[in-house]
Write a protein that holds these residues in place. Structure first.
Motif, short mmCIF file in Angstrom:
data_model
loop_
_atom_site.label_atom_id
_atom_site.label_comp_id
_atom_site.label_asym_id
_atom_site.label_seq_id
_atom_site.Cartn_x
_atom_site.Cartn_y
_atom_site.Cartn_z
N LYS A 77 -35.63 -50.17 12.32
CA LYS A 77 -35.34 -49.08 12.18
C LYS A 77 -34.51 -48.00 13.64
O LYS A 77 -33.97 -47.09 13.08
CB LYS A 77 -36.70 -48.69 11.29
N ILE A 78 -35.53 -47.37 14.50
CA ILE A 78 -35.01 -46.73 15.17
C ILE A 78 -33.85 -46.44 15.59
O ILE A 78 -32.89 -45.97 15.64
CB ILE A 78 -36.29 -46.89 16.05
N ILE A 113 -37.23 -40.83 18.10
CA ILE A 113 -36.04 -39.38 17.17
C ILE A 113 -36.32 -38.28 17.37
O ILE A 113 -34.70 -37.57 17.59
CB ILE A 113 -36.39 -39.55 15.75
N GLN A 173 -32.45 -36.43 19.27
CA GLN A 173 -32.08 -35.45 18.80
C GLN A 173 -32.26 -34.28 19.35
O GLN A 173 -30.50 -33.83 20.12
CB GLN A 173 -32.47 -34.95 17.50
N GLU A 208 -41.93 -44.00 15.91
CA GLU A 208 -40.04 -44.29 15.77
C GLU A 208 -40.25 -42.29 15.81
O GLU A 208 -39.59 -42.27 16.01
CB GLU A 208 -40.30 -44.45 14.69
N ASP A 209 -40.99 -41.29 14.91
CA ASP A 209 -40.99 -40.05 15.24
C ASP A 209 -40.72 -39.58 16.14
O ASP A 209 -39.87 -38.71 16.44
CB ASP A 209 -42.80 -39.43 14.13
N GLU A 237 -30.69 -48.13 14.20
CA GLU A 237 -30.51 -47.38 12.92
C GLU A 237 -30.33 -45.99 13.48
O GLU A 237 -29.30 -45.46 13.00
CB GLU A 237 -31.08 -47.69 12.01
N LYS A 238 -31.73 -45.32 13.62
CA LYS A 238 -31.68 -43.82 12.87
C LYS A 238 -30.75 -43.12 14.57
O LYS A 238 -30.44 -42.38 15.02
CB LYS A 238 -33.10 -43.16 13.37
N GLU A 256 -27.23 -43.39 14.09
CA GLU A 256 -27.03 -41.77 13.02
C GLU A 256 -27.00 -40.34 14.05
O GLU A 256 -26.12 -40.44 13.96
CB GLU A 256 -28.21 -41.81 11.85
#
Length: 194
Positions: free
Chosen positions: A79-80, A55, A59, A51-52, A82-83, A86
């Motif tokens: 969760k990924i 993200i 970015q 996940e980290d 959703e992020k 975002e």
């Protein structure tokens, strides 16, 4: 993306910049094969198994497309999704899973995925899924006979799996069954959807 006689042509921002795709899956051989397949079709692909890292890559690289596995070792793919939305609300996301259920498919779509596919899905399936309209998806749960019972069973199991971050032991305990029994049910379900 256009499909012309089996040749896949990705949309280009301009003649020199192919679309970027992020592949998030902890199955490294599968992710590598998928990334290479997308590269051969003209995409610029990036891989992540956490996940980290996913993200951070999103970015930095701002991909237009993403393929996210629903179940990662230390994270839930939802969760990924959703992020990623975002970071870039326009990103098109296809969720892959070996644990197909209507509830997780609906959750993925509500969070912004454009489609939900069962593993194993290849590059052609994924490219096709990127062009589908949001909310227009199917989840194959097997034959039509006893479909209601199968749906209810899968809904219950997959809902419990999702709530327990795909921890099979904890899910089996909550459902009052032996861990091996649950593992066999899940494996049988994967084979039926393959």
């Amino acid at each position: 993306m256009k499909v012309t006689q089996g040749v896949y042509i990705c949309r280009m921002r301009d003649a020199e910049q192919p679309q970027k795709i992020l592949i998030v899956d902890d199955d490294t051989p599968f992710a590598t094969t998928l990334a290479n397949s997308f590269r051969k079709r003209g995409f610029l692909s990036f891989m992540s198994n956490s996940e980290d890292n996913a993200i951070q890559l999103a970015q930095k690289e701002m991909p237009e497309l993403a393929v996210v596995d629903l179940k990662l070792w230390h994270s839930n793919g939802l969760k990924i999704v959703e992020k990623l939305k975002e970071i870039n609300n326009d990103i098109r996301i296809v969720v892959l899973t070996g644990y197909g259920s209507i509830s997780t498919a609906v959750s993925a779509i509500r969070l912004g995925a454009c489609h939900y596919l069962l593993k194993p899905s290849g590059t052609i399936d994924i490219i096709t899924a990127f062009d589908r309209t949001k909310g227009n998806f199917e989840v194959d749960i097997g034959d039509k006979q006893n479909a209601k019972l199968k749906i209810d069973k899968w809904e219950l199991i997959n809902s419990a799996l999702s709530q327990n971050d795909f921890n099979i032991s904890e899910t089996a305990r909550q459902l009052g069954m032996h861990r091996r029994t649950l593992a066999r049910i899940l494996n049988r379900g994967r084979k039926q959807t393959s």
